[in-house]
Structure formats: C-alpha cells, structure tokens
Motif scaffolding. Structure first.
Motif, short mmCIF file in Angstrom:
data_model
loop_
_atom_site.label_atom_id
_atom_site.label_comp_id
_atom_site.label_asym_id
_atom_site.label_seq_id
_atom_site.Cartn_x
_atom_site.Cartn_y
_atom_site.Cartn_z
N SER A 1 27.93 -24.78 11.56
CA SER A 1 28.71 -26.00 11.71
C SER A 1 30.20 -25.73 11.57
CB SER A 1 28.27 -27.04 10.68
OG SER A 1 26.92 -27.42 10.87
N PHE A 2 30.97 -26.74 11.92
CA PHE A 2 32.42 -26.84 11.71
C PHE A 2 33.27 -26.04 12.69
CE2 PHE A 2 30.99 -27.95 7.32
CZ PHE A 2 31.47 -29.26 7.32
N ILE A 3 32.75 -24.93 13.24
CA ILE A 3 33.61 -24.15 14.13
C ILE A 3 33.93 -24.96 15.39
CG2 ILE A 3 31.71 -22.97 15.31
CD1 ILE A 3 33.53 -20.48 15.34
N GLY A 4 32.98 -25.76 15.86
CA GLY A 4 33.24 -26.62 17.00
C GLY A 4 34.13 -27.79 16.67
N LEU A 5 34.40 -28.02 15.39
CA LEU A 5 35.28 -29.11 14.98
C LEU A 5 36.74 -28.69 15.00
CD1 LEU A 5 35.87 -31.90 13.69
CD2 LEU A 5 35.47 -30.82 11.46
N PHE A 6 37.06 -27.61 14.28
CA PHE A 6 38.48 -27.30 14.12
C PHE A 6 39.03 -26.37 15.18
CE2 PHE A 6 36.35 -24.22 11.27
CZ PHE A 6 36.90 -23.03 11.70
N VAL A 7 38.17 -25.58 15.84
CA VAL A 7 38.67 -24.68 16.88
C VAL A 7 39.32 -25.44 18.03
CG1 VAL A 7 37.88 -23.13 18.73
CG2 VAL A 7 37.30 -22.63 16.35
N PRO A 8 38.71 -26.52 18.57
CA PRO A 8 39.40 -27.25 19.65
C PRO A 8 40.75 -27.81 19.23
CG PRO A 8 37.08 -27.84 19.59
CD PRO A 8 37.35 -27.04 18.36
N HIS A 9 40.89 -28.22 17.97
CA HIS A 9 42.18 -28.74 17.51
C HIS A 9 43.22 -27.62 17.50
CE1 HIS A 9 41.04 -32.84 16.30
NE2 HIS A 9 39.85 -32.31 16.04
N LEU A 10 42.82 -26.43 17.06
CA LEU A 10 43.74 -25.30 17.09
C LEU A 10 44.11 -24.95 18.54
CD1 LEU A 10 42.12 -22.93 14.42
CD2 LEU A 10 44.13 -24.38 14.13
N ALA A 11 43.11 -24.91 19.41
CA ALA A 11 43.37 -24.56 20.81
C ALA A 11 44.26 -25.61 21.47
CB ALA A 11 42.05 -24.43 21.56
N ARG A 12 44.05 -26.87 21.14
CA ARG A 12 44.83 -27.95 21.75
C ARG A 12 46.30 -27.84 21.38
NH1 ARG A 12 41.70 -31.55 20.05
NH2 ARG A 12 40.16 -31.42 21.72
N SER A 13 46.59 -27.31 20.20
CA SER A 13 47.99 -27.13 19.81
C SER A 13 48.68 -26.08 20.66
CB SER A 13 48.07 -26.75 18.33
OG SER A 13 47.51 -25.46 18.09
N PHE A 14 47.92 -25.17 21.27
CA PHE A 14 48.48 -24.15 22.15
C PHE A 14 48.60 -24.63 23.59
CE2 PHE A 14 46.02 -21.08 19.22
CZ PHE A 14 47.05 -21.08 18.29
N THR A 15 47.66 -25.46 24.03
CA THR A 15 47.53 -25.76 25.46
C THR A 15 47.75 -27.21 25.83
OG1 THR A 15 45.16 -26.24 25.34
CG2 THR A 15 45.81 -23.93 25.62
N GLY A 16 47.64 -28.13 24.87
CA GLY A 16 47.63 -29.53 25.22
C GLY A 16 46.23 -29.96 25.62
N PRO A 17 46.07 -31.18 26.12
CA PRO A 17 44.72 -31.73 26.38
C PRO A 17 44.09 -31.32 27.71
CG PRO A 17 46.39 -33.39 26.83
CD PRO A 17 47.12 -32.20 26.31
N ASP A 18 44.79 -30.59 28.54
CA ASP A 18 44.26 -30.20 29.85
C ASP A 18 43.08 -29.24 29.66
OD1 ASP A 18 43.71 -29.30 32.41
OD2 ASP A 18 45.81 -29.11 32.99
N HIS A 19 41.88 -29.69 30.05
CA HIS A 19 40.68 -28.89 29.80
C HIS A 19 40.65 -27.60 30.61
CE1 HIS A 19 39.29 -32.73 28.10
NE2 HIS A 19 38.48 -31.99 27.40
N ARG A 20 41.40 -27.51 31.69
CA ARG A 20 41.45 -26.26 32.44
C ARG A 20 42.03 -25.13 31.61
NH1 ARG A 20 44.85 -28.26 37.45
NH2 ARG A 20 45.97 -29.11 35.66
N TRP A 21 42.89 -25.46 30.67
CA TRP A 21 43.46 -24.47 29.75
C TRP A 21 42.80 -24.54 28.38
CZ3 TRP A 21 46.74 -20.92 31.65
CH2 TRP A 21 47.37 -21.20 32.85
N LEU A 22 42.39 -25.75 27.98
CA LEU A 22 41.82 -25.94 26.65
C LEU A 22 40.52 -25.17 26.48
CD1 LEU A 22 41.69 -27.33 23.89
CD2 LEU A 22 40.65 -29.31 25.03
N LEU A 23 39.63 -25.23 27.48
CA LEU A 23 38.32 -24.60 27.31
C LEU A 23 38.40 -23.07 27.16
CD1 LEU A 23 36.02 -26.69 29.69
CD2 LEU A 23 36.51 -27.01 27.26
N PRO A 24 39.12 -22.34 28.02
CA PRO A 24 39.20 -20.89 27.78
C PRO A 24 39.91 -20.55 26.48
CG PRO A 24 40.65 -21.54 29.60
CD PRO A 24 39.78 -22.72 29.29
N THR A 25 40.92 -21.35 26.12
CA THR A 25 41.61 -21.08 24.86
C THR A 25 40.68 -21.32 23.68
OG1 THR A 25 43.72 -21.75 25.86
CG2 THR A 25 43.63 -21.66 23.46
#
Length: 352
Positions: A277-301
C-alpha cells in the motif's frame, strides 16, 4: 553584485524541456537504485567488487549454476529481487496516477481502494483451496480478485449518484478491512499456509525466483505500455464526462478500460509481492510536482518515481535492522501513512 534571478512560477517552469530533464534525471535514479539493490545485502559489495561480479553473474545466468560466489548471489538472489522491485514500483506508481486521474480524487490508490487487498484475498483463497498454485494461476486469481473488488468499491460509491472523494475512501477502507480480515483468518487456519505466505501478506520482494521475475516483469511492462497509451483519454476524462463525450470519447468504455488497467497492474503486482500500500498514493503526487497534471508526462514519470521509491525502500529494509530485514511493505507504510494524513488535513476531507 547582480540580484539573483527570480525563480519561475510553477506554470512557466513545467515546460517540455523541463519535463524531459526530469525524466533523464529519474532514469539515472533508476540505474543508481538498481546498483544499490545489487550491491547491498548480507554480503555488501563496493563498486569495484560489484563490477567484477557482473561477468560471473552473467555466466551463472547462462549456466544455471548456484552457490555462494558474488556472481551467483547477484544472479540468483539480488537480480530477480531488483527486477521485481523496479517492475512493481513502476506498476503501482502508474496505477495510482491512473486511479487519481480517473476519480479526480487525490487519495485514490489501489491499496486504499481495496484493490490490492482483494487481489491478495483471491490468491490466498486459491492457495487454500488447491494447496499450491502456479505463477500463472496466482496472476489469474489476483486479477480476478482485483477486478471484483474494484467493481464492488466503485459500485458502493456510485449508489445514490456521484463519486464523492470521502465516500470512495470510506468504501475502500471498509472493503480493505473486510478482505484483510478474511485473508488473515484463512492464513491463520492453516499453519502450512502461514509459514509459506506470512511474509507475502505483508508485502515483500525477498526470496523471489528468477523464473517468477521473468514472468511478472514482462506482464507488468505490457500493462504499463497499455496505460501510457490511455494518457490522452485520461486527460479528456479529467475534464468531466460531458466534455469528454463531446470530444468523441466513449466514456463508459473508457472508464471500464481504465478500471481494468488499474486492476491488472495492481493485481499482477500483488500476485508477485503481496499487497503493498501507499506507494500508489504518494508517488503520483511527487511525479505531478515534476510534470503537472498532463497524463502523457505524468504516467511515465510516476512509473520511474515508483520504481526508484520501491527499490530504495527494499534496500533500506535490508539495512535498518542489523542481521535482519524489514519487509518493503512495512517500510512503505512508515512513509505513506504520514503522507496520507498530510493530504487528508490539507484537503479537509474529514469535514466533507
């Protein structure tokens, strides 16, 4: 003396070169995390010793030899563990990003939504009923369990219309508690199952066989590629169903596809390493700080960040306790629980 330049605002900072730069940094981070995973353990290796062991490790992989040399330890123990940690971390990071984008809920992730617990329960039921299940059977059981649990949670949430953030989390928490209790009851009722599955139910990548890693890793890679292909659709769904439909998206089919991807990624990861648990919670928030909400960049990040986080958490678990090991699921719980509380307080979900 010239004044220091003013830092760019978040909107202007997240440009394509900025995102590409972060992706390059994260790729380097994956390489470093992998090297640490191969080098650190009960027999630590420095850089020179690790490089010298790579040749014998390749020879051991070709010949199938086992033993206590550095090369054989890397080939038979640390390489499968590292492969699995990277693949599972990437899968759970991407699954969390998809779940948050699909539900527009910052707290959505496979563990908190009960999907991982449902997959774990299905695997335990299969092992309990048949005594021993092959890797393929475990993956199938986990996928079926994760799909049924996802349908249950989203079905409960949709009663009365809408998908409120708090309702989704409460439904996920209730289903997680139920599945976890049933899993514990089955495991404790059979001492043979307890000995075999007690570490698995905590969440662990230790002791995995290379044959398992070579099955799980390609499956997760296929799931990750499929998830990346859905990024444009996720961008449209995040605008709302009405807008997405007006732009030509079949929202019903798209949502079924997205939920199926979450279930596949989380279920396959759970089949390999247990509920993490939890890795799917905070990892997207960390990635979003690098890429913004655009999933084309968010998902690979998110995939790269998840791979790094899970691998480093596994490495940390090997060194926290002298002459022992802390399972990666426990390490991530210590990281994820405070992050969860922070997000809840920031969003003030407790007040509705």
């Amino acid at each position: 003396m010239a004044a220091a330049p003013t830092p760019p605002s978040p909107d202007t900072a997240i440009t394509v070169p900025y995102r590409i730069g972060w992706l390059g940094i994260l790729v380097v981070g994956v390489v470093i995390a992998s090297a640490l995973s191969l080098a650190i353990g009960s027999r630590p290796m420095d850089v020179n010793r690790l490089l010298q062991a790579l040749g014998p490790a390749l020879e051991s992989l070709r010949s199938g030899s086992t033993g206590g040399s550095d090369g054989e330890i890397i080939a038979n123990l640390r390489l499968p563990r590292t492969m699995l940690a990277l693949a599972i971390g990437a899968a759970l990071g991407v699954a969390g990003a998809i779940a948050q984008g699909h539900t527009r809920n910052p707290l959505a992730e496979p563990g908190l939504l009960g999907i991982s617990a449902g997959a774990a329960f299905a695997v335990i039921v299969a092992n309990f009923a048949m005594g021993s299940v092959s890797t393929t059977g475990t993956i199938v059981a986990a996928f079926v369990g994760s799909c049924l649990t996802a349908a249950l949670v989203f079905g409960i949430t949709s009663i009365g219309g809408g998908t409120k953030a708090l309702t989704l989390i409460l439904a996920g928490a209730a289903v997680t508690a139920l599945m976890t209790s049933l899993t514990s009851a089955l495991v404790l009722s059979d001492s043979r199952s307890l000995d075999r599955l007690r570490f698995w139910t905590i969440g662990s990548v230790a002791g995995v066989d290379l044959s398992v890693a070579t099955i799980i890793a390609p499956l997760l890679l296929i799931g990750l590629l499929a998830a990346l292909a859905t990024a444009p659709t996720l961008n449209l769904l995040s605008l709302g169903d009405d807008v997405a439909a007006s732009l030509g998206v079949n929202t019903t089919a798209a949502r079924f596809l997205v939920i199926g991807l979450i279930a596949f990624l989380a279920g396959t990861a759970t089949a390999a390493a247990g509920p993490i648990s939890f890795i799917g919670l905070f990892v997207p928030h960390l990635a979003r700080s690098f890429t913004g909400p655009d999933h084309r960049w968010l998902l690979p990040t998110a995939g790269l960040v998840g791979a790094i986080v899970l691998t480093l958490a596994d490495v940390a678990g090997r060194v926290i306790v002298p002459k022992g090991e802390v399972e990666v699921g426990v390490v991530l719980a210590f990281i994820g629980a405070p992050f969860f509380i922070t997000i809840v307080r920031r969003r003030k979900l407790v007040s509705g």
